[in-house]
Scaffold this motif. Structure first.
Motif, PDB file in Angstrom:
ATOM      1  N   LEU A  99      -3.459  10.421  -1.121  1.00 10.48           N
ATOM      2  CA  LEU A  99      -2.587  11.288  -1.666  1.00 10.48           C
ATOM      3  C   LEU A  99      -2.610  12.548  -0.950  1.00 10.48           C
ATOM      4  O   LEU A  99      -3.716  12.885  -0.638  1.00 10.48           O
ATOM      5  N   ARG A 100      -1.659  13.066  -0.409  1.00  8.92           N
ATOM      6  CA  ARG A 100      -1.488  14.277   0.389  1.00  8.92           C
ATOM      7  C   ARG A 100      -0.548  15.313  -0.167  1.00  8.92           C
ATOM      8  O   ARG A 100       0.313  14.865  -0.842  1.00  8.92           O
ATOM      9  N   ARG A 101      -0.836  16.530   0.232  1.00  8.97           N
ATOM     10  CA  ARG A 101       0.013  17.743  -0.233  1.00  8.97           C
ATOM     11  C   ARG A 101       0.551  18.207   1.028  1.00  8.97           C
ATOM     12  O   ARG A 101      -0.108  18.597   2.012  1.00  8.97           O
ATOM     13  N   ALA A 102       1.894  18.757   0.647  1.00  7.52           N
ATOM     14  CA  ALA A 102       2.486  19.330   1.860  1.00  7.52           C
ATOM     15  C   ALA A 102       3.177  20.799   1.615  1.00  7.52           C
ATOM     16  O   ALA A 102       3.768  20.741   0.283  1.00  7.52           O
ATOM     17  N   ALA A 158       0.888  -1.113  -0.053  1.00  5.61           N
ATOM     18  CA  ALA A 158       0.123  -0.129   0.135  1.00  5.61           C
ATOM     19  C   ALA A 158       1.023   1.252   0.033  1.00  5.61           C
ATOM     20  O   ALA A 158       1.790   1.383   0.714  1.00  5.61           O
ATOM     21  N   VAL A 159       0.684   2.227  -0.955  1.00  3.14           N
ATOM     22  CA  VAL A 159       1.388   3.562  -1.032  1.00  3.14           C
ATOM     23  C   VAL A 159       0.699   4.704  -0.684  1.00  3.14           C
ATOM     24  O   VAL A 159      -0.359   4.727  -1.366  1.00  3.14           O
ATOM     25  N   GLN A 160       1.223   5.499  -0.011  1.00  2.00           N
ATOM     26  CA  GLN A 160       0.901   6.780   0.551  1.00  2.00           C
ATOM     27  C   GLN A 160       1.659   7.687  -0.468  1.00  2.00           C
ATOM     28  O   GLN A 160       2.845   7.800  -0.544  1.00  2.00           O
ATOM     29  N   LEU A 161       1.106   8.609  -1.277  1.00  2.00           N
ATOM     30  CA  LEU A 161       1.663   9.664  -2.043  1.00  2.00           C
ATOM     31  C   LEU A 161       1.518  10.921  -1.451  1.00  2.00           C
ATOM     32  O   LEU A 161       0.614  11.302  -0.966  1.00  2.00           O
ATOM     33  N   THR A 191       5.150  19.130   6.511  1.00  2.00           N
ATOM     34  CA  THR A 191       5.839  17.889   6.014  1.00  2.00           C
ATOM     35  C   THR A 191       5.491  16.804   7.049  1.00  2.00           C
ATOM     36  O   THR A 191       5.220  15.775   6.643  1.00  2.00           O
ATOM     37  N   LEU A 192       5.513  17.065   8.391  1.00  2.00           N
ATOM     38  CA  LEU A 192       5.474  15.988   9.227  1.00  2.00           C
ATOM     39  C   LEU A 192       4.228  15.281   9.311  1.00  2.00           C
ATOM     40  O   LEU A 192       3.986  14.475   9.527  1.00  2.00           O
ATOM     41  N   GLU A 193       3.209  16.318   9.224  1.00  2.00           N
ATOM     42  CA  GLU A 193       1.728  16.269   9.394  1.00  2.00           C
ATOM     43  C   GLU A 193       1.514  15.205   7.770  1.00  2.00           C
ATOM     44  O   GLU A 193       0.762  14.023   8.040  1.00  2.00           O
ATOM     45  N   ALA A 194       2.130  15.429   7.004  1.00  2.00           N
ATOM     46  CA  ALA A 194       1.957  14.822   5.633  1.00  2.00           C
ATOM     47  C   ALA A 194       2.474  13.197   5.901  1.00  2.00           C
ATOM     48  O   ALA A 194       1.894  12.193   5.255  1.00  2.00           O
ATOM     49  N   LEU A 195       3.491  13.237   6.470  1.00  2.00           N
ATOM     50  CA  LEU A 195       4.468  11.923   6.491  1.00  2.00           C
ATOM     51  C   LEU A 195       3.855  10.997   7.799  1.00  2.00           C
ATOM     52  O   LEU A 195       4.221  10.064   7.818  1.00  2.00           O
TER      53      LEU A 195
END
Length: 426
Positions: free
Chosen positions: A249-252, A206-209, A259-263
């Motif tokens: 898919l998230r945007r940072a 499973a991949v999170q972008l 960036t920390l929130e998206a990761l």
């Protein structure tokens, strides 16, 4: 400019921006000590060897297409599991004429019972007479009987004719599909006929972008200083071709907190791999490395001696998730994904390391005082000729390519064999 920033053309550090052009820096955790960049071969091998295959999972039949079988499909009962008629007509026993018996009753010699295609053949029946080969008549006593007629052939029906015996397709316990098979819709139908509701398939990562960059716009024509988002319409499809499943898919924005929130891991939709774009440089606007360090991540690959895609990285978080950091330029990101992401997803999905092969160089390639070059090529008359329009921020050359060849710093002569790899969509 985190989303489309790549290192300057040298094997070392990217050029720093003039101080006047740099945005105000946020407090950043210290990244781990930097090591020498991996070669292209080392990075590719490391991305494969650092992971372990995901465990097998059970999926419902409807979700099985495209998955690879972990355990073979075995018939849970004879197929078919009862003797059935292959024709509309009458189940018959003995020779004509046949006296009509009620449906479902055991037939004695000289008896017949109406039956439809797929219907259960009653006990005692020896054959099925086609509807167009029989006639309903009466005997000397005026009782209804069935006789041959119409389109009947000589000797029809022969013993066993038009009956599908139980177990004709497969016996109970027989292997229907071998482990390791990539399932197609016909396999799923076969599994259903074999009595299965679920299948054991190999794990699929499973991949999170995570896409970064304040300057990226998702629609229309970007203004000067902005860039169009090339990753949303492209990246998910390539990940699927490489064996992953995109789960989000998230945007940072270009700051450490975003960036920390998206990761951060998602409890409701956990990922095995995070793939990011942009922010892999070392400027004050690039927060990926500090964020990885703040989360306790380990860097397995921190820079690759290749062009394009030099500032690519591979890291692992304490929770077991992997992160593949792609540069922000479109071509550089694709080369990095095929170098690091493809081997990692293959390993997690229990597949072999994606193969390489040799191509004959179709035109002389000059020496380059720097790292290995990854060059999209077209096959012309059996020779691999470098594509035009293959700068880091361009995609025109890759869109026309048949593959990518690995060119050493000393260049290549006409006809010289070069290592190459294919594209997942060709």
């Amino acid at each position: 400019m985190a989303a489309y920033a790549e290192a300057a053309p040298s094997a070392g550090e990217p050029e720093p921006q003039p101080a006047a052009l740099q945005p105000a820096a946020e407090p950043q955790p210290e990244p781990q000590p930097r090591t020498l960049p991996h070669t292209w071969e080392e990075a590719r091998t490391a991305a494969y060897e650092v992971a372990r295959p995901l465990p097998a999972v059970d999926v419902e039949l409807a979700q099985g297409a495209g998955r690879k079988l972990a355990a073979g499909i075995v018939a849970l009962h004879p197929m078919p599991h009862y003797a059935s008629s292959a024709m509309d007509g009458w189940a018959v026993a003995g020779s004509p004429p046949w006296i009509l018996a009620g449906p479902g009753r055991r037939l004695a010699p000289g008896q017949a019972s109406p039956i439809v295609t797929g219907g259960l053949v009653p006990p005692g029946a020896k054959a099925v007479l086609r509807s167009e080969a029989g006639l309903l008549s009466t005997d000397d006593d005026g009782l209804p009987v069935l006789v041959r007629g119409g389109a009947a052939r000589p000797g029809e029906p022969k013993n066993g004719q038009h009956i599908r015996p139980a177990g004709k397709e497969a016996a109970e316990g027989e292997l229907l599909v071998k482990p390791g098979t990539v399932l197609n819709p016909a396999h799923l139908a076969l599994a259903a006929l074999g009595g299965l509701d679920e299948l054991s398939v190999l794990g699929r990562p499973a991949v999170q972008l995570v896409l970064t960059g304040d300057e990226v716009v998702q629609h229309g024509i970007p203004a000067p200083g902005q860039v169009r988002d090339a990753f949303t319409p492209q990246l998910g499809g390539v990940v699927e071709l490489l064996g992953g499943t995109v789960v989000g898919l998230r945007r940072a924005a270009d700051n450490l907190a975003a960036t920390l929130e998206a990761l951060a891991d998602s409890e409701g939709n956990p990922a095995d791999v995070v793939i990011t774009t942009g922010a892999t440089g070392r400027s004050s606007a690039d927060f990926l490395r500090p964020a990885i360090a703040a989360m306790g991540g380990t860097f397995h690959v921190d820079g690759i001696a290749m062009r394009p895609g030099h500032p690519s990285l591979l890291a692992e978080f304490p929770d077991g998730r992997f992160l593949v950091g792609l540069p922000g330029n479109p071509l550089a990101a694709m080369i990095a994904l095929l170098t690091l992401g493809a081997p990692l997803l293959a390993r997690l999905g229990s597949s072999p390391l994606p193969p390489t092969f040799e191509v004959a160089c179709g035109s002389p390639i000059k020496e380059y005082h720097g790292p290995t070059r990854l060059m999209p090529y077209r096959l012309l008359y059996g020779l691999a000729s470098p594509c035009a329009n293959t700068d880091s921020a361009m995609m025109r050359g890759m869109a026309a390519a048949d593959g990518v060849m690995v060119v050493p710093p000393h260049g290549a002569k006409m006809g010289e064999p070069l290592t190459a790899f294919g594209l997942p969509w060709t």
